[in-house]
Scaffold this active site. Structure first.
Site, PDB file in Angstrom:
ATOM      1  CG  LEU A  83     -17.489   3.984  11.365  1.00 24.17           C
ATOM      2  CD1 LEU A  83     -18.317   3.961  12.748  1.00 24.17           C
ATOM      3  CD2 LEU A  83     -18.052   5.103  10.384  1.00 24.17           C
ATOM      4  NE  ARG A 120      -6.660   5.349  20.053  1.00 27.70           N
ATOM      5  CZ  ARG A 120      -5.758   4.672  19.341  1.00 27.70           C
ATOM      6  NH1 ARG A 120      -5.078   3.508  19.858  1.00 27.70           N
ATOM      7  NH2 ARG A 120      -5.195   4.884  18.079  1.00 27.70           N
ATOM      8  CE  LYS A 145      -0.634   1.019   7.253  1.00 23.68           C
ATOM      9  NZ  LYS A 145      -2.164   1.145   7.197  1.00 23.68           N
ATOM     10  N   GLY A 183     -10.560   7.736   7.854  1.00 17.40           N
ATOM     11  CA  GLY A 183     -11.459   7.982   6.806  1.00 17.40           C
ATOM     12  C   GLY A 183     -12.910   7.233   7.255  1.00 17.40           C
ATOM     13  NE  ARG A 240     -10.524  12.023   4.339  1.00 15.44           N
ATOM     14  CZ  ARG A 240     -10.465  11.017   3.789  1.00 15.44           C
ATOM     15  NH1 ARG A 240     -11.469  10.537   3.279  1.00 15.44           N
ATOM     16  NH2 ARG A 240      -9.426  10.050   4.173  1.00 15.44           N
ATOM     17  CG  ASN A 278      -1.896   1.131   1.100  1.00 15.59           C
ATOM     18  OD1 ASN A 278      -1.623   2.180   0.411  1.00 15.59           O
ATOM     19  ND2 ASN A 278      -2.947   1.067   2.488  1.00 15.59           N
ATOM     20  NE  ARG A 290      -6.277   1.647   0.009  1.00 19.93           N
ATOM     21  CZ  ARG A 290      -6.466   2.598   0.450  1.00 19.93           C
ATOM     22  NH1 ARG A 290      -5.347   3.162   1.093  1.00 19.93           N
ATOM     23  NH2 ARG A 290      -7.458   3.350   0.585  1.00 19.93           N
ATOM     24  CG  HIS A 337     -13.212   3.207   3.093  1.00 27.43           C
ATOM     25  ND1 HIS A 337     -14.041   4.164   3.446  1.00 27.43           N
ATOM     26  CD2 HIS A 337     -11.817   3.363   3.459  1.00 27.43           C
ATOM     27  CE1 HIS A 337     -13.141   5.145   4.065  1.00 27.43           C
ATOM     28  NE2 HIS A 337     -12.007   4.538   3.921  1.00 27.43           N
ATOM     29  CD  GLU A 339      -8.833  -1.352   4.042  1.00 22.04           C
ATOM     30  OE1 GLU A 339      -8.359  -1.108   5.247  1.00 22.04           O
ATOM     31  OE2 GLU A 339      -9.033  -0.547   3.125  1.00 22.04           O
ATOM     32  CB  ILE A 346     -13.979   4.478  15.123  1.00 16.72           C
ATOM     33  CG1 ILE A 346     -12.926   5.700  14.943  1.00 16.72           C
ATOM     34  CG2 ILE A 346     -14.976   5.006  15.965  1.00 16.72           C
ATOM     35  CD1 ILE A 346     -13.145   6.986  14.360  1.00 16.72           C
ATOM     36  N   GLY A 347     -15.106   1.715  14.620  1.00 19.90           N
ATOM     37  CA  GLY A 347     -16.043   0.635  14.608  1.00 19.90           C
ATOM     38  C   GLY A 347     -15.780  -0.491  15.244  1.00 19.90           C
ATOM     39  CD  GLU A 348     -11.921  -3.650  13.276  1.00 21.98           C
ATOM     40  OE1 GLU A 348     -10.715  -3.899  13.947  1.00 21.98           O
ATOM     41  OE2 GLU A 348     -11.653  -3.497  11.858  1.00 21.98           O
ATOM     42  CG  ASN A 349     -10.760  -1.046  18.580  1.00 22.48           C
ATOM     43  OD1 ASN A 349     -10.495  -1.999  19.189  1.00 22.48           O
ATOM     44  ND2 ASN A 349     -10.161  -0.647  17.461  1.00 22.48           N
TER      45      ASN A 349
HETATM   46  P1  ADP Z   1      -7.024   4.037   9.267  1.00 20.70           P
HETATM   47  O1  ADP Z   1      -8.239   4.772   8.499  1.00 20.70           O
HETATM   48  O2  ADP Z   1      -6.008   5.257   9.241  1.00 20.70           O
HETATM   49  O3  ADP Z   1      -6.497   2.870   8.934  1.00 20.70           O
HETATM   50  P2  ADP Z   1      -7.991   3.182  11.758  1.00 20.70           P
HETATM   51  O4  ADP Z   1      -8.897   2.151  10.983  1.00 20.70           O
HETATM   52  O5  ADP Z   1      -6.767   2.493  12.266  1.00 20.70           O
HETATM   53  O6  ADP Z   1      -7.606   4.104  10.754  1.00 20.70           O
HETATM   54  O7  ADP Z   1      -8.771   4.005  12.660  1.00 20.70           O
HETATM   55  C1  ADP Z   1      -8.333   4.969  13.347  1.00 20.70           C
HETATM   56  C2  ADP Z   1      -9.190   5.571  14.474  1.00 20.70           C
HETATM   57  O8  ADP Z   1      -9.651   4.628  15.368  1.00 20.70           O
HETATM   58  C3  ADP Z   1      -8.762   6.703  15.291  1.00 20.70           C
HETATM   59  O9  ADP Z   1      -9.630   7.656  15.350  1.00 20.70           O
HETATM   60  C4  ADP Z   1      -8.430   5.954  16.586  1.00 20.70           C
HETATM   61  O10 ADP Z   1      -8.628   6.836  17.700  1.00 20.70           O
HETATM   62  C5  ADP Z   1      -9.756   4.947  16.574  1.00 20.70           C
HETATM   63  N1  ADP Z   1      -9.393   3.969  17.816  1.00 20.70           N
HETATM   64  C6  ADP Z   1      -8.548   3.076  17.762  1.00 20.70           C
HETATM   65  N2  ADP Z   1      -8.802   2.404  19.018  1.00 20.70           N
HETATM   66  C7  ADP Z   1      -9.774   2.831  19.541  1.00 20.70           C
HETATM   67  C8  ADP Z   1     -10.465   2.798  20.924  1.00 20.70           C
HETATM   68  N3  ADP Z   1     -10.238   1.812  21.772  1.00 20.70           N
HETATM   69  N4  ADP Z   1     -11.500   3.676  21.103  1.00 20.70           N
HETATM   70  C9  ADP Z   1     -11.792   4.787  20.421  1.00 20.70           C
HETATM   71  N5  ADP Z   1     -11.295   4.697  19.162  1.00 20.70           N
HETATM   72  C10 ADP Z   1     -10.242   3.915  18.827  1.00 20.70           C
END
Ligand code: ADP
Length: 398
Positions: A208, A284, A23, A211, A240, A16, A90, A179, A385, A331-334
């Site tokens: 999420l 975070r 990467k 981007g 954005r 990528n 990618r 995406h 991905e 964000i969506g996962e965490n």
């Molecule tokens: P990219 O689009 O660069 O691949 P990521 O998918 O890694 O980015 O997502 C980054 C975002 O995920 C950041 O806003 C980060 O703060 C958020 N994030 C990661 N871990 C957590 C968490 N435990 N709680 C809330 N947000 C998180």
């Protein structure tokens, strides 16, 4: 394919490439766990650095003024026990030229270059990655996997802007969606978790990260996306703005004298979560600040979740039926909080999260975060991905 030298692992390299970064991840031909991954950053500058992760250890190597070629060569130099069989790249924008992944030849390179006007920051950098890998591995097949390809199934009613049709005919101005590799991967994983065939699965997936985009998937095919001509349209993102009034540019120019390019840069890199909070683009950091009483951090999160839910409601119009809402990306996962706030705006669609399942990110419940009462299941499904690009590469080279 030739027989590999003994004692080596046949593998696929996934690349990528950004304008000053590269990467990579290496996957075995016969498995799906990453063998080595790494990131070269600040390429071309005296601070250029290469980080490589293997067997749980990370090493960091200074590579002052290294080019993309130098960085990939340095990384490959540390992969002596690996035997690459192909390289997957990618690619951000395939325009209307690519509806799926392809083995790269000179015609593909020329077509990607033709799409560069649609992604001037990304496509030229992606092509640098291809040229670099071709120089280092002239004998290996190279495969392009496009962010836009999965969305080439959007119907015209979803991809056309309501502007004079000639802009579409002459300049290909339309909504493309991005995406796609993530939405596609997550849709396949979700189908597996639901025990259904992908072509019988209809979903709303929400990617999420820094981007962000949401996608409506009908019977395994993307039928709408929140992203448009560029990855700026749609959801509120890290820096954005997502959707704004099309008259905003003129208004700001008249009021402030800003140039068009300055307004575009502001909407891309100083807006979104960062713009509203005035603090950070990182969820975070904002969550922590909001807990400590930072009002605009809390407001940024509120706007982020509301706008996401509003877009999801719009995307539902594209579907005949819905099997699940799916969260993915950093964000969506965490972030259980973002998911809970978003779901609270989707009650009218019968969405009801289970607090414990959501707090554990669905990890103990096969991805499930919705309660047994929820009319539509909600899941957390981690994206990958790089793995999707490795799968596509293998599919095309063997
Ligand atoms: P990219 O689009 O660069 O691949 P990521 O998918 O890694 O980015 O997502 C980054 C975002 O995920 C950041 O806003 C980060 O703060 C958020 N994030 C990661 N871990 C957590 C968490 N435990 N709680 C809330 N947000 C998180």
């Amino acid at each position: 394919m030739n027989t590999p030298p003994s004692g080596t692992t046949e593998c696929v390299i996934v690349i990528n490439c950004g304008s000053s970064s590269l990467k990579f991840a290496v996957f075995p031909v016969t498995g799906e766990s990453v063998l080595v991954k790494g990131l070269a950053e600040r390429l071309g500058s005296p601070e250029a650095v290469l980080k490589i992760e293997r067997d749980g250890e990370t090493i960091s190597i200074q590579i002052p003024s290294a080019t993309h070629h130098d960085a990939l060569q340095a990384a490959v130099g540390r992969m002596s026990s690996l035997n690459p069989r192909g390289v997957g790249h990618r690619m951000v924008h395939g325009g209307e030229e690519f509806t799926g992944s392809v083995v790269i030849d000179d015609n593909v390179m020329a077509a990607v270059e033709r799409c560069s006007s649609l992604a001037p920051l990304h496509n030229p950098a992606n092509l640098v990655g291809v040229r670099t890998a071709r120089e280092l591995f002239p004998e290996l097949p190279q495969v392009a996997v496009f962010d836009t390809a999965f969305h080439q199934t959007l119907p015209r009613k979803a991809f056309l802007y309501a502007i004079p049709y000639s802009y579409y005919e002459e300049l290909k101005v339309r909504r493309y969606g991005f995406h796609g590799t993530s939405h596609h991967f997550v849709s396949l994983e979700t189908a597996r978790l639901l025990g259904k065939q992908p072509e019988q699965t209809s979903l709303i997936t929400m990617h999420l990260g820094n981007g962000g985009s949401a996608c409506a998937i009908q019977n395994g095919h993307s039928v709408d996306s929140t992203m448009g001509l560029t990855p700026s349209e749609g959801l509120v993102m890290g820096t954005r703005s997502g959707d704004v009034d099309p008259a905003l540019h003129q208004f700001l120019q008249d009021q402030t004298g800003m140039r068009l390019s300055e307004i575009t840069a502001m909407l891309n890199s100083q807006s979104g979560l960062l713009g509203i909070s005035g603090l950070s683009n990182d969820m975070r950091t904002l969550a922590e600040a909001a807990r400590n009483g930072h009002e605009r951090a809390a407001l940024a999160i509120e706007v982020f979740c509301y706008r996401l839910a509003k877009s999801v409601c719009g995307l539902v119009a594209a579907l005949d039926t819905i099997d699940a809402f799916v969260f993915t990306g950093g964000i969506g996962e965490n972030s259980a909080d973002v998911r809970a706030r978003t779901a609270a705006h989707l009650k009218i669609l019968g969405v009801d999260l289970d607090e414990n399942r959501n707090a554990c990110h669905g990890r103990n419940d096969g991805g499930w975060i919705s309660s047994d009462r929820s009319r539509v299941p909600c899941l957390v499904v981690p994206t990958n991905e790089e793995l999707m690009i490795a799968r596509e590469t293998l599919r095309l080279i063997y």
